[in-house]
Scaffold this motif. Structure first.
Motif, mmCIF file in Angstrom:
data_model
loop_
_atom_site.group_PDB
_atom_site.id
_atom_site.type_symbol
_atom_site.label_atom_id
_atom_site.label_comp_id
_atom_site.label_asym_id
_atom_site.label_seq_id
_atom_site.Cartn_x
_atom_site.Cartn_y
_atom_site.Cartn_z
ATOM 1 N N GLY A 70 29.939 31.881 122.593
ATOM 2 C CA GLY A 70 29.400 32.082 124.115
ATOM 3 C C GLY A 70 28.450 33.548 124.156
ATOM 4 N N MET A 71 29.163 34.031 124.966
ATOM 5 C CA MET A 71 28.036 35.548 125.209
ATOM 6 C C MET A 71 28.641 36.305 123.611
ATOM 7 S SD MET A 71 28.554 38.666 127.632
ATOM 8 C CE MET A 71 27.896 40.178 128.147
ATOM 9 N N ASP A 72 28.205 36.798 123.058
ATOM 10 C CA ASP A 72 27.829 37.528 121.583
ATOM 11 C C ASP A 72 28.907 38.804 122.230
ATOM 12 O OD1 ASP A 72 27.826 38.880 119.509
ATOM 13 O OD2 ASP A 72 25.407 38.930 119.024
ATOM 14 N N ILE A 73 29.977 38.310 122.358
ATOM 15 C CA ILE A 73 31.111 39.851 122.683
ATOM 16 C C ILE A 73 32.038 40.095 120.943
ATOM 17 C CG2 ILE A 73 30.504 39.851 124.558
ATOM 18 C CD1 ILE A 73 33.378 38.369 124.658
ATOM 19 N N PRO A 74 32.485 41.322 120.541
ATOM 20 C CA PRO A 74 33.683 41.046 119.669
ATOM 21 C C PRO A 74 35.089 39.996 119.760
ATOM 22 C CG PRO A 74 33.285 43.104 120.168
ATOM 23 C CD PRO A 74 32.503 42.711 121.448
ATOM 24 N N LEU A 75 35.071 39.795 121.197
ATOM 25 C CA LEU A 75 36.575 38.623 121.513
ATOM 26 C C LEU A 75 35.609 37.614 120.848
ATOM 27 C CD1 LEU A 75 39.057 37.621 122.477
ATOM 28 C CD2 LEU A 75 38.061 37.762 124.852
ATOM 29 N N GLN B 200 27.009 29.856 111.944
ATOM 30 C CA GLN B 200 27.371 30.524 113.446
ATOM 31 C C GLN B 200 26.098 30.666 114.529
ATOM 32 O OE1 GLN B 200 29.852 33.432 113.189
ATOM 33 N NE2 GLN B 200 31.406 33.156 111.271
ATOM 34 N N ASN B 201 26.549 30.738 114.795
ATOM 35 C CA ASN B 201 25.653 31.216 116.613
ATOM 36 C C ASN B 201 26.061 30.931 117.430
ATOM 37 O OD1 ASN B 201 23.697 28.068 115.235
ATOM 38 N ND2 ASN B 201 22.632 30.092 115.324
ATOM 39 N N MET B 202 25.454 32.367 118.246
ATOM 40 C CA MET B 202 26.224 32.631 119.634
ATOM 41 C C MET B 202 24.901 32.747 120.538
ATOM 42 S SD MET B 202 29.157 34.336 119.563
ATOM 43 C CE MET B 202 29.791 35.291 118.169
ATOM 44 N N THR B 203 25.730 31.934 121.883
ATOM 45 C CA THR B 203 24.175 31.429 123.330
ATOM 46 C C THR B 203 23.743 33.096 123.401
ATOM 47 O OG1 THR B 203 25.981 30.093 123.969
ATOM 48 C CG2 THR B 203 24.473 30.808 124.793
ATOM 49 N N GLY B 204 24.454 33.888 124.057
ATOM 50 C CA GLY B 204 23.271 34.493 124.042
ATOM 51 C C GLY B 204 23.966 35.915 124.530
ATOM 52 N N ALA C 208 25.841 33.443 129.266
ATOM 53 C CA ALA C 208 26.249 32.400 127.646
ATOM 54 C C ALA C 208 27.371 31.364 127.929
ATOM 55 C CB ALA C 208 26.428 33.594 127.124
ATOM 56 N N TRP C 209 28.287 31.516 129.349
ATOM 57 C CA TRP C 209 29.312 30.977 129.185
ATOM 58 C C TRP C 209 28.800 29.486 129.969
ATOM 59 C CZ3 TRP C 209 31.966 33.284 126.106
ATOM 60 C CH2 TRP C 209 32.610 34.126 126.378
ATOM 61 N N ASN C 210 27.876 29.497 130.461
ATOM 62 C CA ASN C 210 27.363 28.593 131.376
ATOM 63 C C ASN C 210 25.614 27.572 131.491
ATOM 64 O OD1 ASN C 210 28.309 26.110 133.772
ATOM 65 N ND2 ASN C 210 27.761 27.580 135.075
ATOM 66 N N ASP C 211 26.118 27.524 129.739
ATOM 67 C CA ASP C 211 24.548 27.027 129.211
ATOM 68 C C ASP C 211 25.125 25.543 128.825
ATOM 69 O OD1 ASP C 211 21.508 26.591 128.704
ATOM 70 O OD2 ASP C 211 21.542 28.918 128.664
ATOM 71 N N PRO C 212 25.079 25.030 129.205
ATOM 72 C CA PRO C 212 25.587 23.251 128.026
ATOM 73 C C PRO C 212 23.938 23.081 126.876
ATOM 74 C CG PRO C 212 25.950 23.052 130.153
ATOM 75 C CD PRO C 212 25.801 24.216 130.736
ATOM 76 N N VAL C 213 23.268 22.948 128.330
ATOM 77 C CA VAL C 213 21.736 22.887 127.749
ATOM 78 C C VAL C 213 21.414 23.925 126.480
ATOM 79 C CG1 VAL C 213 19.458 22.645 127.774
ATOM 80 C CG2 VAL C 213 20.853 21.749 129.645
ATOM 81 N N GLY D 126 23.828 25.316 124.786
ATOM 82 C CA GLY D 126 24.832 24.683 123.568
ATOM 83 C C GLY D 126 24.324 23.627 123.397
ATOM 84 N N GLY D 127 23.812 23.415 123.501
ATOM 85 C CA GLY D 127 23.536 20.973 122.943
ATOM 86 C C GLY D 127 22.889 22.030 121.868
ATOM 87 N N GLU D 128 21.520 22.010 122.215
ATOM 88 C CA GLU D 128 20.190 22.455 120.931
ATOM 89 C C GLU D 128 20.882 23.512 120.593
ATOM 90 O OE1 GLU D 128 17.147 23.377 124.609
ATOM 91 O OE2 GLU D 128 17.988 24.975 123.410
ATOM 92 N N LEU D 129 21.404 24.788 120.103
ATOM 93 C CA LEU D 129 22.090 24.918 119.026
ATOM 94 C C LEU D 129 23.021 24.877 118.294
ATOM 95 C CD1 LEU D 129 23.309 28.353 120.592
ATOM 96 C CD2 LEU D 129 21.239 28.404 118.882
#
Length: 330
Positions: free
Chosen positions: A151-156, A179-183, A188-193, A195-198
């Motif tokens: 989801g969000m590109d963070i260390p966690l 590997q890909n991060m959404t944003g 980035a936690w609420n973008d299923p579209v 997520g599907g593209e990636l």
């Protein structure tokens, strides 16, 4: 004597009821929404379990921004709610401020650490649970390529990715992990579209098992994998049922227990602050096996992942935590 005994029982019952009713639980979710089928929904289920068992209702709030999160935590505390549970690292600074303002209120933060005496910080060893599902991914892959969508590109979240890569390579040293991060924002936690593209992009590169650690964005990952007849891996909650026969497993993170135990401990007068770190040994993280994915996990795969689990518990296998030095050996 009989009357006195009955009176005593009634008094004890009233005392127990009063103790349970003495708390006013509150819950503040992360920005992915209450019903994300993942992290936030696990928190909701923990609160619901406590409500069903005790009859004690709770109030909750779904923030859509960082500002709303801090406002919700402060609002609940100012209105006498206690304990107040906030799930998400995003509420760290808000919790530091509000908990200091209300020292008599008990607070819980999930996925972060706030060093105040009235705050319980619940963190998880996501790298260990991700290692287990990585082992399954490495064994299930026929292409020699597996994927990870964060989801969000963070260390966690890189912690999830790193543990997954370690497990996959333990199963197959030659495997490639995409590997890909959404944003980089909470969106980035609420973008299923997206997520599907990636996911489709990783499938086009040859990945045949994709692990999503992205909140509601992960729903798009699981859907796209199913549509393309590939395997996916769910996260936080058991998501096997969302696409039976397509979701290989789910990395279960017991956020529900973090919420449930906070309310239960507060009601029993046993609430403590400090850090609670939950890994495989503490049953805080693990992998999901049920009727929805039983046919996907062969006896050999189950034996391998159970051995990995036992080795983590014994210390034979030590999974590197990305957040320990912000790097991954894989």
């Amino acid at each position: 004597m009989k009357k006195s005994f009955l009176t005593l029982l009634a008094t004890l019952a009233l005392s127990t009821t009063a103790l349970a009713a003495d708390i006013k639980p509150a819950l503040v979710y992360g920005t992915g929404g209450k019903f994300d089928k993942s992290f936030n929904e696990a928190a909701f289920q923990g609160a619901e379990k406590y409500k069903k068992e005790t009859g004690t209702d709770f109030r909750d709030f779904e923030p859509t921004s960082d500002t709303q999160g801090e406002q919700a935590i402060r609002n609940f505390a100012s209105k006498g709610f206690n304990p107040v549970v906030a799930v998400s690292f995003a509420w760290t600074s808000a919790m530091e401020k509000v908990a200091a303002e209300f020292p008599d209120t008990k607070f819980v933060i999930v996925d972060s650490v706030v060093n105040l005496p009235n705050v319980r910080s619940v963190v998880f060893k996501e790298e260990e649970g991700s290692y287990l599902v990585g082992v399954l991914a490495g064994m299930a892959s026929k292409s020699g390529k597996v994927g990870f969508i964060g989801g969000m590109d963070i260390p966690l979240i890189r912690k999830f990715a790193c543990g997954y890569a370690q497990g996959a390579k333990a199963a197959n040293a030659k495997i490639e992990v995409l590997q890909n991060m959404t944003g980089t924002t909470g969106a980035a936690w609420n973008d299923p579209v997206r997520g599907g593209e990636l996911t489709k992009n990783q499938i086009d590169q040859g990945a045949d098992v994709i692990y999503a650690a992205a909140g509601a964005t992960g729903l798009g990952v699981l859907q796209t994998a199913a549509d393309n007849k590939k395997l996916s891996i769910g996260v936080d909650s058991n998501q096997n049922h969302l696409h039976p026969g397509s979701v290989l497993t789910s990395m279960v993170k017991r956020v529900d227990l973090a919420v449930y135990n906070a309310y239960k401990d507060a009601a029993a007068g046993k609430f403590t602050g400090g850090i609670q770190a939950n890994g495989v040994k503490e049953d805080g993280v693990g992998y999901a096996l049920d009727d929805n994915n039983a046919k996907l996990v062969t006896p050999e795969m189950k034996a391998a992942v159970e051995k990995a689990k036992a080795d983590i518990i014994s210390g034979t296998v030590k999974v590197h935590d990305y957040m320990s030095n912000n790097s991954c050996p894989m």
